[in-house]
Design an enzyme around this catalytic site. Structure first.
Site, PDB file in Angstrom:
ATOM      1  N   LYS A 172      82.602  12.084  73.191  1.00  0.00           N
ATOM      2  CA  LYS A 172      83.560  12.934  72.479  1.00  0.00           C
ATOM      3  C   LYS A 172      82.924  13.520  71.213  1.00  0.00           C
ATOM      4  CE  LYS A 172      87.320  15.036  71.336  1.00  0.00           C
ATOM      5  NZ  LYS A 172      88.612  14.410  71.038  1.00  0.00           N
ATOM      6  N   LYS A 240      87.088  15.359  60.189  1.00  0.00           N
ATOM      7  CA  LYS A 240      86.869  13.938  60.432  1.00  0.00           C
ATOM      8  C   LYS A 240      85.882  13.731  61.574  1.00  0.00           C
ATOM      9  CE  LYS A 240      89.420  12.008  63.277  1.00  0.00           C
ATOM     10  NZ  LYS A 240      89.428  11.690  64.739  1.00  0.00           N
TER      11      LYS A 240
END
Length: 297
Positions: A172, A240
């Protein structure tokens, strides 16, 4: 389908995923810190829980979909958490996007507590969640993955087991690197084309039909043209994620100069108060750097 599913985190992505699981025939109980979101699941046929402990009671599968590593840790641990209240043998699927090292640590804690952990971050944005067409990259034991494939198939289209615990989060991170780079280059191309006064709709159509074509162009190009940055995936979350990418790359000794540059552009948008925009809002920084702040007009 007899599986009972606890779904914790009913935000932009989590709520449509939980609704799709309920529509697929699973029995879904949802919890969210904002009770109104759990009520929306109840209106779709699911059950709203007042706590994590209530949600996971008797669940065969527990899914968490929360913003960051500390949020996953908070949901997992504590007296009201997953570890203290879940049934032994339940499969815990974390669809959140968090640090790979944290995913590995939490997987070990979960397994020690008698759970079967899978880190399974998703890609596809809000529309992919609504359409049950997400790409899901799964880390953990293959047997555990196989046992809940029907759950994944109710929310995703491309579902791949990519390795042991933490592997899903590593893949990811690579996904978020590629997406961020594509969005940055698309933003630069849009500002470049606008500066020359070309027909923008036609330009993006022809670019989309060639090697420059991508899902990013298909899904974000029109948003940029319209300066419509209603969040499907917020810049603050991509900020983030890019922190995860740069930290993981440093830990592995891998040099990622373009990722580092795009991470700074994303950080700039967040620091300017635009973290709540869709990540296509990265266009605003390119506008500012070019002295063409159309988005601010």
């Amino acid at each position: 389908m007899s599986k009972k599913i606890a779904f914790i985190g009913l935000g932009i992505m989590g709520l449509p995923m939980a609704k799709n699981l309920q529509a697929a025939g699973f029995s879904v109980t949802g919890y969210n810190r904002t009770p109104a979101k759990a009520q929306k699941l109840a209106e779709a046929g699911g059950t709203a829980a007042a706590s994590v402990a209530e949600a996971v009671a008797g669940a065969d599968v527990i899914i968490t979909m929360v913003p960051d590593s500390p949020d996953v840790e908070a949901v997992l641990t504590g007296d009201d958490g997953v570890l203290a209240n879940a049934e032994k043998g339940a499969v815990w699927i974390d669809n959140s996007t968090i640090r790979p090292d944290v995913a590995r640590e939490l997987a070990e804690q979960a397994r020690d507590a008698g759970l079967r952990p899978l880190d399974a971050p998703v890609s596809g944005g809000e529309q992919g969640a609504i359409d049950a067409a997400l790409s899901i990259m799964v880390g953990g034991e293959k047997a555990d993955f196989d046992s809940v494939r029907d759950v994944f198939e109710a929310v995703g289209k491309t579902i791949i087991h990519v390795g042991p615990a933490g592997s899903g989060q590593t893949v990811k991170a690579a996904n978020q690197l590629i997406v961020a780079g594509n969005i940055q280059m698309l933003a630069e191309a849009v500002i470049f084309l606008e500066a020359y006064g070309v027909d923008m709709e036609s330009a993006l159509t022809v670019l989309g039909g060639g090697l420059a074509g991508s899902k990013v162009l298909d899904q974000k190009g029109q948003k940029m043209l319209e300066r419509s940055f209603e969040p499907g995936f917020r810049l603050e979350l991509h900020h983030k994620d890019m922190g995860i990418v740069t930290a993981a790359a440093r830990e592995a000794g891998v040099v990622t100069p373009l990722a580092s540059a795009v991470a700074q552009f994303i950080a700039s948008t967040v620091q300017q108060g635009n973290g709540g925009l869709d990540h296509s809002g990265l266009l605003t920084v390119v506008e500012q750097l070019s002295g063409r702040s159309k988005s601010q007009d």
